[in-house]
Design an enzyme around this catalytic site. Structure first.
Site, short mmCIF file in Angstrom:
data_model
loop_
_atom_site.label_atom_id
_atom_site.label_comp_id
_atom_site.label_asym_id
_atom_site.label_seq_id
_atom_site.Cartn_x
_atom_site.Cartn_y
_atom_site.Cartn_z
N ASP A 35 -11.95 29.33 -9.57
CA ASP A 35 -12.77 28.49 -10.45
C ASP A 35 -13.81 29.36 -11.14
O ASP A 35 -14.42 30.23 -10.52
CB ASP A 35 -13.44 27.38 -9.63
N ILE A 36 -14.03 29.10 -12.42
CA ILE A 36 -14.96 29.92 -13.21
C ILE A 36 -16.41 29.68 -12.79
O ILE A 36 -17.29 30.51 -13.05
CB ILE A 36 -14.75 29.62 -14.72
N ASN A 92 -10.67 15.44 -7.82
CA ASN A 92 -11.50 14.53 -8.59
C ASN A 92 -10.60 13.78 -9.57
O ASN A 92 -9.80 14.39 -10.28
CB ASN A 92 -12.56 15.32 -9.37
N GLY A 98 -16.19 12.83 -11.48
CA GLY A 98 -16.49 14.21 -11.82
C GLY A 98 -15.34 14.98 -12.43
O GLY A 98 -15.45 16.19 -12.63
N GLN A 99 -14.21 14.30 -12.72
CA GLN A 99 -13.11 15.04 -13.35
C GLN A 99 -13.48 15.38 -14.78
O GLN A 99 -13.93 14.51 -15.55
CB GLN A 99 -11.81 14.21 -13.32
N HIS A 105 -5.30 18.93 -10.77
CA HIS A 105 -5.67 20.16 -10.06
C HIS A 105 -6.31 19.82 -8.72
O HIS A 105 -7.06 18.85 -8.60
CB HIS A 105 -6.64 21.02 -10.88
N HIS A 107 -8.95 21.28 -5.98
CA HIS A 107 -9.97 22.27 -5.64
C HIS A 107 -9.77 22.63 -4.17
O HIS A 107 -9.67 21.74 -3.32
CB HIS A 107 -11.38 21.69 -5.75
P1 5GP Z 1 -12.94 18.91 -12.38
O1 5GP Z 1 -14.39 18.76 -12.75
O2 5GP Z 1 -12.05 18.39 -13.52
O3 5GP Z 1 -12.55 18.33 -11.05
O4 5GP Z 1 -12.66 20.46 -12.22
C1 5GP Z 1 -12.50 21.31 -13.29
C2 5GP Z 1 -12.88 22.70 -12.80
O5 5GP Z 1 -12.41 23.63 -13.75
C3 5GP Z 1 -14.39 22.91 -12.69
O6 5GP Z 1 -14.72 23.23 -11.34
C4 5GP Z 1 -14.67 24.06 -13.66
O7 5GP Z 1 -15.63 24.98 -13.16
C5 5GP Z 1 -13.31 24.70 -13.81
N1 5GP Z 1 -13.11 25.35 -15.09
C6 5GP Z 1 -13.43 24.85 -16.32
N2 5GP Z 1 -13.06 25.71 -17.28
C7 5GP Z 1 -12.49 26.77 -16.65
C8 5GP Z 1 -11.91 27.99 -17.12
O8 5GP Z 1 -11.82 28.28 -18.32
N3 5GP Z 1 -11.41 28.84 -16.18
C9 5GP Z 1 -11.48 28.56 -14.85
N4 5GP Z 1 -10.98 29.48 -14.02
N5 5GP Z 1 -12.01 27.43 -14.36
C10 5GP Z 1 -12.51 26.54 -15.25
#
Ligand code: 5GP
Ligand code: ZN
Length: 119
Positions: A35-36, A92, A98-99, A105, A107
């Site tokens: 994760d970034i 999520n 929080g998605q 995906h 986590h």
């Molecule tokens: P969500 O909030 O949808 O459950 O998770 C999305 C995740 O993607 C977040 O934890 C966010 O930090 C990660 N993310 C968003 N953009 C990027 C990216 O460009 N590269 C990577 N490796 N992770 C990303």
């Protein structure tokens, strides 16, 4: 067609290699990358190569690939050596949960104490 790559999807671009990522595992159906914006010492995302907006939709359409995500999440935890201390697999689902990226995906979080219930 269901599951086809979406031009405006960040994670489809990671699958295709158009957006770089630190990939830690890859199978025929999945990619796992860091994760970034990590929220724990281990924070890896496991995604299907096919595009579905969330995990439940993926599981309904392609249950085998949903199972692949869970198996790979476990493999990531073992690779990262957080399986012994405990880790969390989070999906999520929906904006209110929080998605932010609407490509399914998991986590995989570990390497620190994880409170329950999460916020
Ligand atoms: P969500 O909030 O949808 O459950 O998770 C999305 C995740 O993607 C977040 O934890 C966010 O930090 C990660 N993310 C968003 N953009 C990027 C990216 O460009 N590269 C990577 N490796 N992770 C990303
Ligand atoms: Zn996608």
């Amino acid at each position: 067609m269901a599951g086809e790559p979406q031009a405006d999807c960040l994670f489809c671009k990671i699958v295709s290699g158009d957006v770089p990522a630190t990939v830690v595992r890859e199978t025929g159906t999945t990619v796992a990358f860091r994760d970034i914006n990590p929220q724990a010492p281990t924070h890896v995302l496991v995604i299907p190569k096919v595009h579905y907006p969330d995990a439940a939709t993926l599981a309904a359409a392609q249950p085998g690939v949903a199972a692949d995500i869970l198996r790979e999440a476990g493999a990531v935890a073992a690779d990262e050596k957080v399986d012994g201390t405990g880790f969390r697999i989070v999906f999520n689902t929906g904006t209110g949960a929080g998605q932010t990226v609407f490509h399914a995906h998991a986590h995989v979080l570990g390497g620190r104490g994880l409170e329950w219930p999460p916020g």
